[in-house]
Design an enzyme around this catalytic site. Structure first.
Site, short mmCIF file in Angstrom:
data_model
loop_
_atom_site.label_atom_id
_atom_site.label_comp_id
_atom_site.label_asym_id
_atom_site.label_seq_id
_atom_site.Cartn_x
_atom_site.Cartn_y
_atom_site.Cartn_z
N ARG A 89 0.84 -1.21 0.00
CA ARG A 89 0.00 0.00 0.00
C ARG A 89 0.87 1.26 0.00
NH1 ARG A 89 -4.47 0.85 4.64
NH2 ARG A 89 -2.60 1.18 5.91
N LYS A 101 -2.53 7.09 1.39
CA LYS A 101 -2.30 7.38 2.82
C LYS A 101 -1.21 8.45 2.87
CE LYS A 101 -2.02 4.79 7.13
NZ LYS A 101 -3.09 5.44 7.86
N GLU A 128 -15.97 6.76 6.16
CA GLU A 128 -15.22 6.04 7.19
C GLU A 128 -15.13 6.94 8.41
OE1 GLU A 128 -11.11 5.49 6.12
OE2 GLU A 128 -10.93 7.52 5.36
N1 PXG Z 1 -9.00 5.21 7.59
C1 PXG Z 1 -8.05 6.13 7.80
C2 PXG Z 1 -8.27 7.52 7.35
C3 PXG Z 1 -6.85 5.75 8.41
O1 PXG Z 1 -5.89 6.65 8.61
C4 PXG Z 1 -7.70 3.50 8.61
C5 PXG Z 1 -8.85 3.93 7.97
C6 PXG Z 1 -7.56 2.04 8.96
O2 PXG Z 1 -6.64 1.40 8.06
P1 PXG Z 1 -5.70 0.20 8.52
O3 PXG Z 1 -4.90 -0.11 7.31
O4 PXG Z 1 -4.87 0.69 9.66
O5 PXG Z 1 -6.60 -0.92 8.90
C7 PXG Z 1 -6.67 4.42 8.83
C8 PXG Z 1 -5.42 3.99 9.50
C9 PXG Z 1 -2.14 6.89 13.81
C10 PXG Z 1 -2.64 5.73 13.04
O6 PXG Z 1 -1.02 6.83 14.30
C11 PXG Z 1 -3.52 5.91 11.98
C12 PXG Z 1 -3.97 4.79 11.29
C13 PXG Z 1 -3.53 3.55 11.62
C14 PXG Z 1 -2.63 3.39 12.66
C15 PXG Z 1 -2.19 4.50 13.38
O7 PXG Z 1 -2.87 7.87 13.95
N2 PXG Z 1 -4.83 5.00 10.27
#
Ligand code: PXG
Length: 289
Positions: free
Chosen positions: A50, A149, A182
């Site tokens: 990703r 991301k 989301e």
């Molecule tokens: N939506 C958004 C906007 C995110 O930033 C997710 C969904 C979930 O995706 P994953 O791949 O993690 O299942 C995210 C993930 C942090 C932090 O430090 C942010 C995320 C994940 C882990 C830590 O703020 N965002």
């Protein structure tokens, strides 16, 4: 703490980047948040894939292979002697001139932090979260590609501020059409009549790695999966609701905008997904050494 920075493991106090780095000047870069459990990195290859897709989408060429980035990540975890925690992998456009032009930045900057993570307090896993709908919208794909991301998180941060000001820990973000995209850092799922529903990626959700794991687990558990456009109506009338993300894992939601969802308690399907997720996270992954 040892940080991996541009090819070297350096002490935290020496892990510094330029004030001319476009990651800082313009939020020009991409990142990943990854967990490791029992000395194994969960879904490492998927996260790195990703990261490379996000980089490709913003025309940021990386001078490493995906295999190398996986190796650097494992080396960073091992160098800190950690078995359980959180990895933040960041790639920026690198240092360049003032001015937007990314072509004037000769070399990307990459750093990798392996540390611990602060989760939601345990009581929320037991009792469920009460969340809100925020006024801040997910940007349209023509503005800021939602699948990337990127280091442009102001939109999500403003949404998070709305949640905190309303005494909530998460906020549902709608897209410009009013469909549920989301939450600020989590994907959203509903259970209705024994089926699992989640917004389409094309409605502005990040293609979450945890989201993908839940869809796989649903197939193993014999729960039909329906990806479709959802509105707040679907959340209000759901039997259960939960959020997924690398940080949160699987967390129940029991109210939206002070309106109770289902029984108002974490439901049985959510419990099954949570257990199945933990079992998988604790028993699979890429060993760090
Ligand atoms: N939506 C958004 C906007 C995110 O930033 C997710 C969904 C979930 O995706 P994953 O791949 O993690 O299942 C995210 C993930 C942090 C932090 O430090 C942010 C995320 C994940 C882990 C830590 O703020 N965002």
């Amino acid at each position: 703490m040892k940080i991996w920075l541009d090819g070297k493991l350096v002490d935290e106090s020496e892990a510094k980047i330029s004030v001319f780095d476009h990651g800082v000047l313009y939020g020009d870069g991409v990142f990943e948040g990854i967990r490791f459990y029992n000395g194994r990195v969960f879904r490492l290859e998927e996260h790195v894939r990703r990261l490379f897709d996000s980089s490709r989408a913003i025309i940021l060429d990386l001078p490493w292979t995906q295999e190398e980035v996986c190796r650097f990540t494992c080396e960073t975890v091992a160098a800190n002697g950690l078995t359980d925690g959180y990895i933040r992998l960041v790639v920026t456009r690198g240092a360049g001139e003032l001015g937007l032009n990314p072509y004037l930045c000769p070399k990307p900057t990459m750093f990798i932090i392996a540390s611990s993570i602060k989760l939601y307090p345990d009581e929320h896993y037991q009792n469920g979260l009460s969340i809100i709908t925020c006024a801040t919208r997910r940007p349209a794909p023509g503005a800021l590609m939602p699948q990337v991301k990127s280091l442009n998180y102001l939109n999500n941060i403003m949404a998070k501020v709305e949640a905190i000001q309303a005494n909530a820990l998460e906020a549902v973000m709608l897209n410009e059409q009013g469909y549920v995209a989301e939450c600020t850092g989590d994907n959203l799922f509903l259970i209705k009549n024994g089926e699992l529903h989640t917004p389409l990626i094309s409605d502005g959700a990040l293609d979450g790695i945890t989201r993908g794991v839940i869809i796989e687990l649903a197939r193993d558990l014999g729960v039909p999966v329906i990806e479709r456009s959802l509105t707040r109506y679907d959340i209000f009338t759901a039997d259960e609701c939960f959020l997924t993300g690398t940080a949160a894992e699987v967390i129940p939601v029991v109210a939206l905008d002070r309106r109770v969802i289902g029984s108002g308690k974490p439901g049985p399907f959510t419990g099954r997904f949570l257990d199945a997720f933990h079992k998988l996270a604790l028993s699979t992954g890429t060993p760090v050494s």
